[in-house]
Design a protein around this motif. Sequence first.
Motif, PDB file in Angstrom:
ATOM      1  N   LEU A  63       0.849  -1.195   0.000  1.00 34.95           N
ATOM      2  CA  LEU A  63       0.000   0.000   0.000  1.00 34.95           C
ATOM      3  C   LEU A  63       0.878   1.236   0.000  1.00 34.95           C
ATOM      4  N   ALA A  64       0.663   2.104  -0.973  1.00 40.04           N
ATOM      5  CA  ALA A  64       1.349   3.391  -1.051  1.00 40.04           C
ATOM      6  C   ALA A  64       0.298   4.485  -0.929  1.00 40.04           C
ATOM      7  N   LEU A  65       0.716   5.647  -0.486  1.00 42.93           N
ATOM      8  CA  LEU A  65      -0.198   6.765  -0.308  1.00 42.93           C
ATOM      9  C   LEU A  65       0.124   7.861  -1.315  1.00 42.93           C
ATOM     10  N   GLY A  66      -0.842   8.181  -2.151  1.00 42.06           N
ATOM     11  CA  GLY A  66      -0.633   9.229  -3.141  1.00 42.06           C
ATOM     12  C   GLY A  66      -0.238  10.545  -2.518  1.00 42.06           C
ATOM     13  N   ALA A  67      -0.831  10.870  -1.368  1.00 40.60           N
ATOM     14  CA  ALA A  67      -0.546  12.136  -0.697  1.00 40.60           C
ATOM     15  C   ALA A  67       0.899  12.215  -0.198  1.00 40.60           C
ATOM     16  N   ALA A  68       1.562  11.083  -0.040  1.00 45.37           N
ATOM     17  CA  ALA A  68       2.956  11.070   0.405  1.00 45.37           C
ATOM     18  C   ALA A  68       3.919  11.398  -0.726  1.00 45.37           C
ATOM     19  N   GLY A  69       3.401  11.489  -1.947  1.00 46.15           N
ATOM     20  CA  GLY A  69       4.270  11.733  -3.095  1.00 46.15           C
ATOM     21  C   GLY A  69       3.732  12.799  -4.022  1.00 46.15           C
ATOM     22  N   SER A  70       3.579  14.021  -3.526  1.00 50.59           N
ATOM     23  CA  SER A  70       3.036  15.086  -4.380  1.00 50.59           C
ATOM     24  C   SER A  70       4.061  15.595  -5.393  1.00 50.59           C
ATOM     25  N   THR A  71       5.352  15.379  -5.102  1.00 51.48           N
ATOM     26  CA  THR A  71       6.414  15.717  -6.055  1.00 51.48           C
ATOM     27  C   THR A  71       7.136  14.426  -6.430  1.00 51.48           C
ATOM     28  N   LEU A  72       7.893  14.450  -7.502  1.00 51.59           N
ATOM     29  CA  LEU A  72       8.624  13.261  -7.925  1.00 51.59           C
ATOM     30  C   LEU A  72       9.602  12.814  -6.847  1.00 51.59           C
ATOM     31  N   GLU A  73      10.308  13.754  -6.258  1.00 50.51           N
ATOM     32  CA  GLU A  73      11.295  13.401  -5.244  1.00 50.51           C
ATOM     33  C   GLU A  73      10.637  12.705  -4.054  1.00 50.51           C
ATOM     34  N   ARG A  74       9.535  13.246  -3.584  1.00 51.23           N
ATOM     35  CA  ARG A  74       8.816  12.625  -2.455  1.00 51.23           C
ATOM     36  C   ARG A  74       8.240  11.273  -2.862  1.00 51.23           C
ATOM     37  N   ALA A  75       7.733  11.168  -4.080  1.00 51.19           N
ATOM     38  CA  ALA A  75       7.160   9.904  -4.552  1.00 51.19           C
ATOM     39  C   ALA A  75       8.237   8.820  -4.644  1.00 51.19           C
ATOM     40  N   LEU A  76       9.419   9.166  -5.155  1.00 51.46           N
ATOM     41  CA  LEU A  76      10.497   8.177  -5.253  1.00 51.46           C
ATOM     42  C   LEU A  76      10.900   7.685  -3.869  1.00 51.46           C
ATOM     43  N   GLU A  77      11.011   8.596  -2.916  1.00 48.69           N
ATOM     44  CA  GLU A  77      11.341   8.206  -1.538  1.00 48.69           C
ATOM     45  C   GLU A  77      10.276   7.261  -0.987  1.00 48.69           C
ATOM     46  N   HIS A  78       9.017   7.618  -1.192  1.00 53.58           N
ATOM     47  CA  HIS A  78       7.918   6.821  -0.651  1.00 53.58           C
ATOM     48  C   HIS A  78       7.849   5.436  -1.312  1.00 53.58           C
ATOM     49  N   PHE A  79       7.896   5.398  -2.632  1.00 53.15           N
ATOM     50  CA  PHE A  79       7.810   4.110  -3.327  1.00 53.15           C
ATOM     51  C   PHE A  79       9.033   3.233  -3.064  1.00 53.15           C
ATOM     52  N   ALA A  80      10.224   3.821  -2.948  1.00 42.52           N
ATOM     53  CA  ALA A  80      11.407   3.030  -2.621  1.00 42.52           C
ATOM     54  C   ALA A  80      11.236   2.360  -1.264  1.00 42.52           C
ATOM     55  N   THR A  81      10.632   3.070  -0.328  1.00 44.70           N
ATOM     56  CA  THR A  81      10.376   2.503   0.996  1.00 44.70           C
ATOM     57  C   THR A  81       9.291   1.435   0.939  1.00 44.70           C
ATOM     58  N   VAL A  82       8.168   1.761   0.326  1.00 47.46           N
ATOM     59  CA  VAL A  82       7.042   0.829   0.240  1.00 47.46           C
ATOM     60  C   VAL A  82       7.451  -0.471  -0.458  1.00 47.46           C
ATOM     61  N   VAL A 112      -0.838  -0.917  -4.499  1.00 51.78           N
ATOM     62  CA  VAL A 112      -2.105  -0.189  -4.459  1.00 51.78           C
ATOM     63  C   VAL A 112      -1.806   1.229  -3.986  1.00 51.78           C
ATOM     64  N   VAL A 113      -2.130   2.220  -4.800  1.00 49.69           N
ATOM     65  CA  VAL A 113      -1.902   3.620  -4.450  1.00 49.69           C
ATOM     66  C   VAL A 113      -3.223   4.224  -4.010  1.00 49.69           C
ATOM     67  N   ALA A 114      -3.372   4.391  -2.698  1.00 48.57           N
ATOM     68  CA  ALA A 114      -4.570   5.016  -2.138  1.00 48.57           C
ATOM     69  C   ALA A 114      -4.467   6.527  -2.305  1.00 48.57           C
ATOM     70  N   TRP A 146       5.511 -10.336 -12.430  1.00 46.63           N
ATOM     71  CA  TRP A 146       4.767  -9.193 -12.954  1.00 46.63           C
ATOM     72  C   TRP A 146       4.583  -8.168 -11.841  1.00 46.63           C
ATOM     73  N   ASP A 147       4.264  -6.949 -12.232  1.00 42.68           N
ATOM     74  CA  ASP A 147       4.018  -5.859 -11.289  1.00 42.68           C
ATOM     75  C   ASP A 147       2.727  -5.162 -11.692  1.00 42.68           C
ATOM     76  N   THR A 148       1.712  -5.304 -10.849  1.00 47.05           N
ATOM     77  CA  THR A 148       0.428  -4.651 -11.081  1.00 47.05           C
ATOM     78  C   THR A 148       0.402  -3.348 -10.297  1.00 47.05           C
ATOM     79  N   LEU A 149      -0.118  -2.304 -10.909  1.00 45.09           N
ATOM     80  CA  LEU A 149      -0.262  -1.007 -10.252  1.00 45.09           C
ATOM     81  C   LEU A 149      -1.741  -0.663 -10.214  1.00 45.09           C
ATOM     82  N   VAL A 150      -2.242  -0.353  -9.017  1.00 46.54           N
ATOM     83  CA  VAL A 150      -3.652  -0.016  -8.842  1.00 46.54           C
ATOM     84  C   VAL A 150      -3.750   1.403  -8.289  1.00 46.54           C
ATOM     85  N   PHE A 151      -4.353   2.288  -9.057  1.00 39.13           N
ATOM     86  CA  PHE A 151      -4.679   3.619  -8.577  1.00 39.13           C
ATOM     87  C   PHE A 151      -6.103   3.568  -8.047  1.00 39.13           C
ATOM     88  N   VAL A 152      -6.308   3.948  -6.785  1.00 36.27           N
ATOM     89  CA  VAL A 152      -7.644   3.865  -6.201  1.00 36.27           C
ATOM     90  C   VAL A 152      -7.980   5.143  -5.439  1.00 36.27           C
TER      91      VAL A 152
END
Length: 196
Positions: A63-82, A112-114, A146-152
């Motif tokens: 589970l990733a949080l869209g709000a944790a990645g409003s910029t590319l830099e923040r998103a990369l940090e968040h997704f690397a952790t998740v 899953v990106v909430a 495979w890698d599934t990406l879910v935007f929700v």
Amino acid sequence: MNTSGHPGESAEIDVIVEVITANPGQLVAVEVPHREQVSELVTRLQSIYSYGFDINDGADVRLALGAAGSTLERALEHFATVMQLPYGAARTLWQFSEAVGERPSGYRSCVVVADAVDLLADEDDVIWRALADQLVGRPRCMGGGWDTLVFVDDRDSWTSSRFGSAANAERVAKTCLSSDEEEAMERELEMRYRVE
């Protein structure tokens, strides 16, 4: 288990789960009746992808949080952790792409990106599409991963977003970058990374 108290909403989650599991290695954008139902969706996906029938049926559900990645830099940090990628993956889009590509060929994931409308809210669609492209991996013939990406998100959030609906967000995310867009993005990112 329906945690919302509305029987019809549990059936909607069932349909969403079917759509996601029928499309391994794809990007899927979906609406839930309420944002609070994301945890129910993730729980159902985890139970389906847990190693049930045989070890090849399993997948990591994150589970990733869209709000944790409003910029590319923040998103990369968040997704690397998740995604539990090496620390260096959070530095640049290129390093992130390399780290994702170095995972075993049999690895399967469902991210899953909430609150998906908040993901890269401060970036343009080209950056958004480029990141989405890095997070999706069609079934690999060697290894079967495979890698599934879910935007929700909920309907109101999708409607008021820059995309207007989950279906439009999915369509935009699946649109390949043109060579001109890719070159412009690379120039922009090179400038951005030089400054940092």
